[in-house]
Write a protein that holds these residues in place. Structure first.
Motif, PDB file in Angstrom:
ATOM      1  N   LEU A  18       0.798  -1.236   0.000  1.00  0.00           N
ATOM      2  CA  LEU A  18       0.000   0.000   0.000  1.00  0.00           C
ATOM      3  C   LEU A  18       0.821   1.273   0.000  1.00  0.00           C
ATOM      4  O   LEU A  18       0.335   2.319  -0.428  1.00  0.00           O
ATOM      5  N   GLU A  21       0.826   3.491  -3.032  1.00  0.00           N
ATOM      6  CA  GLU A  21      -0.450   3.841  -3.650  1.00  0.00           C
ATOM      7  C   GLU A  21      -0.770   5.308  -3.367  1.00  0.00           C
ATOM      8  O   GLU A  21      -0.719   5.746  -2.221  1.00  0.00           O
ATOM      9  N   GLN A  58       0.413   7.438   3.309  1.00  0.00           N
ATOM     10  CA  GLN A  58      -0.472   6.255   3.274  1.00  0.00           C
ATOM     11  C   GLN A  58      -0.439   5.497   4.601  1.00  0.00           C
ATOM     12  O   GLN A  58      -1.419   4.857   4.967  1.00  0.00           O
ATOM     13  N   LEU A 238       0.460  -6.093  -5.398  1.00  0.00           N
ATOM     14  CA  LEU A 238       0.453  -4.660  -5.106  1.00  0.00           C
ATOM     15  C   LEU A 238       1.844  -4.239  -4.637  1.00  0.00           C
ATOM     16  O   LEU A 238       2.548  -5.034  -4.031  1.00  0.00           O
ATOM     17  N   MET A 285      -9.170  -1.218  -4.749  1.00  0.00           N
ATOM     18  CA  MET A 285      -8.183  -0.334  -5.354  1.00  0.00           C
ATOM     19  C   MET A 285      -8.706   0.224  -6.684  1.00  0.00           C
ATOM     20  O   MET A 285      -8.079   1.081  -7.297  1.00  0.00           O
TER      21      MET A 285
END
Ligand code: ZN
Length: 301
Positions: A18, A21, A58, A238, A285
Motif C-alpha cells: 500500500l 499507492e 499512506q 500490489l 483499489m
C-alpha cells in the motif's frame, strides 16, 4: 534441488503493497485486508510502518490501525521501523509482535530512502533489534537493495555477505535479502542466499522480491532451492517503493502460493481464499492488479 518442503510466507501487502499507492486507503479497509490475510492463512503479516507520516502519508494511521488488529495469539504482526523513534512508537502501539528493521547496501540509496548512510542504517537496524528484544518482541533485519542499487548499480555479493554477518551479531530472528528494485536474477539469488546462509549459520534467511523485470517468481524458486525459509509477498502483487524509481509490485501472494504448492511445497495458505481476497482488493483499489493466477481459471478446477 529442493531443500524445503514447507516455506513460510509473510504477507506484506498492508505495508509494502500500500505504501506506494497514491489514493489513500482507509484504516478500516486496511484492517479488512489484514483480516482477509489471516483468513487465507497468513500467520506473519507486515501491517504498517512507523515512519515519518509526512514522507509516507499512506501509513500515517499506524497507531489507529494497530488498535484495530484482531487479537490472535497465532499471528505475528510486524511493524517496519527505521530508527529508535520508530521502534519506540511501534512498541508503544501494542500488539506489534515483531519489529522489522532495514539496512541498505549503499550510501546513495540510504540517504534518499531513510536519511542514513549504509553504516548508519546497519547500526540503527541492530539497535532496533536490541530494543525489540528488550521489550519482549522479536526483531529482524532486511538488507534492502541487496541485488542491485538504483543509484550505484551492481552490488558485490561480498558486501551483502559482510553486512549480513555484522547484522547477525544483534541476534535478529532472521536476516532478509530484499530486491528493492526488482533487478535480481535467479543465478545471483541462488549464489547470494547460499553464501549468506553459510555466513550466518543457523539464522533463517527470508527473501523479498519485486517483479519489476519479470524475474520475481524465478527468484523465489531459486531462493527456496538454496534453503531460504521464508518468502515475502503481497496480495495481488500490489506494491512499489516511493524512493526507488520504476520499482514495481512485490511478487504476488497467489502466484507464489500456486507455484510452491503445485511443486509439492506447503505454504499453509489457501489458494482459493487468496484469489478471492485478491478480487476484493482489486475492487477496493479500483484497478486490475498484476498477479497472474487471479486472472486465470482455477487449476485443477
Ligand atoms: Zn519491497
Amino acid at each position: 534441488m529442493l531443500k524445503n518442503l514447507h516455506v513460510e510466507m509473510v504477507e506484506v501487502g498492508p505495508r509494502d503493497g500500500l505504501q506506494n499507492e497514491v489514493t489513500l486507503v482507509s484504516t478500516a479497509d486496511k484492517a479488512d485486508l489484514i483480516r482477509h490475510a489471516i483468513d487465507y492463512g497468513a500467520r506473519r503479516i507486515e501491517v504498517t510502518s512507523f515512519v515519518n507520516p509526512q514522507k509516507v502519508p499512506q501509513l500515517a494511521d499506524a497507531e489507529q490501525l494497530v488498535a484495530m488488529l484482531p487479537h490472535r495469539d497465532d499471528v505475528t504482526y510486524i511493524g517496519l521501523v527505521l530508527n529508535r523513534r520508530g521502534a519506540e512508537r511501534a512498541i508503544a502501539a501494542g500488539r506489534i509482535d515483531e519489529l522489522g528493521a532495514v539496512c541498505v547496501t549503499s550510501d546513495s540509496f540510504g540517504i534518499r530512502n531513510q536519511g542514513q548512510s549504509a553504516d548508519q542504517s546497519l547500526a540503527a537496524a541492530m539497535e532496533i533489534v536490541r530494543l525489540a528484544t528488550a521489550a519482549g518482541r522479536s526483531g529482524q533485519i532486511t538488507i534492502a537493495t541487496a541485488f542491485g542499487c538504483p543509484f550505484e548499480g551492481e552490488v558485490p555479493i561480498a558486501r551483502v555477505v559482510d553486512i549480513a554477518k555484522r547484522a547477525a551479531d544483534s541476534a535478529p530472528r532472521e536476516i532478509a535479502l530484499a530486491d528493492t528494485i526488482g533487478c535480481g536474477s535467479p543465478a545471483q539469488v541462488a549464489e547470494m542466499v547460499g553464501r549468506v546462509r553459510e555466513a550466518i549459520a543457523g539464522l533463517p534467511v527470508r527473501v523479498h522480491f519485486h517483479n519489476t523485470r519479470g524475474t520475481g517468481l524465478a527468484n523465489v524458486w531459486a531462493a527456496v532451492g538454496e534453503g531460504a525459509s521464508t518468502v515475502d509477498s503481497s496480495l495481488g502483487g500490489l506494491g512499489g517503493c516511493p524512493f526507488a524509481p520504476g520499482a514495481a509490485g512485490n511478487v504476488p501472494t497467489e502466484d507464489v502460493v500456486y507455484m510452491l504448492e503445485r511443486s509439492g511445497i506447503t505454504t499453509g495458505f489457501d489458494l482459493q481464499k487468496t484469489v478471492k481476497a485478491a478480487a476484493w482488493l482489486a475492487d477496493r483499489m479500483d484497478r486490475t492488479l498484476p498477479a497472474m493466477v487471479s486472472k486465470a481459471p482455477a487449476f485443477p478446477s
